[in-house]
Structure formats: structure tokens, C-alpha cells
Design a protein around this motif. Sequence first.
Motif, short mmCIF file in Angstrom:
data_model
loop_
_atom_site.label_atom_id
_atom_site.label_comp_id
_atom_site.label_asym_id
_atom_site.label_seq_id
_atom_site.Cartn_x
_atom_site.Cartn_y
_atom_site.Cartn_z
N SER A 86 6.25 -2.95 -6.46
CA SER A 86 6.32 -3.31 -5.05
C SER A 86 6.60 -2.10 -4.14
N ASP A 87 7.30 -1.10 -4.65
CA ASP A 87 7.56 0.10 -3.86
C ASP A 87 6.45 1.14 -3.97
N PHE A 88 5.51 0.92 -4.89
CA PHE A 88 4.44 1.88 -5.14
C PHE A 88 3.09 1.17 -5.30
N PRO A 89 2.65 0.43 -4.30
CA PRO A 89 1.42 -0.36 -4.45
C PRO A 89 0.17 0.47 -4.73
N LYS A 90 0.16 1.73 -4.32
CA LYS A 90 -1.03 2.58 -4.55
C LYS A 90 -1.26 2.87 -6.03
#
Length: 52
Positions: free
Chosen positions: A8-12
Motif C-alpha cells: 500500500s505504501d509502494f503501489p508502483k
Amino acid sequence: MKEIADYSDFPKIAPVSKISGYDAFMQYIQLAKPFVEQGAGKYFSSGKETAF
């Protein structure tokens, strides 16, 4: 490790489908291993712990 990896903090960098925390960690190890070994570091173990 989490049953489902949390991106969720790193969707990329999130995978297309959900993966386990263990599988996410193993992917990280495979990507990081050449850099660690290049700096004279070594991995001692990347086994799956089931006691905790």
C-alpha cells in the motif's frame, strides 16, 4: 511474515496479483543478492522459518 504482502505504501512496485509476505521477501532477496555480494557481503540463509 504477513500472509499477503502489503504494498500500500509502494503501489508502483506492487505485483499484478497478491503474493505472500514470504514470496515478496524471496523476490527481494533475489534482487538484492548481487549488490550484497558485490560489496563482499554474504547471505547465510534464506530458508523458511515455521517455528514462529
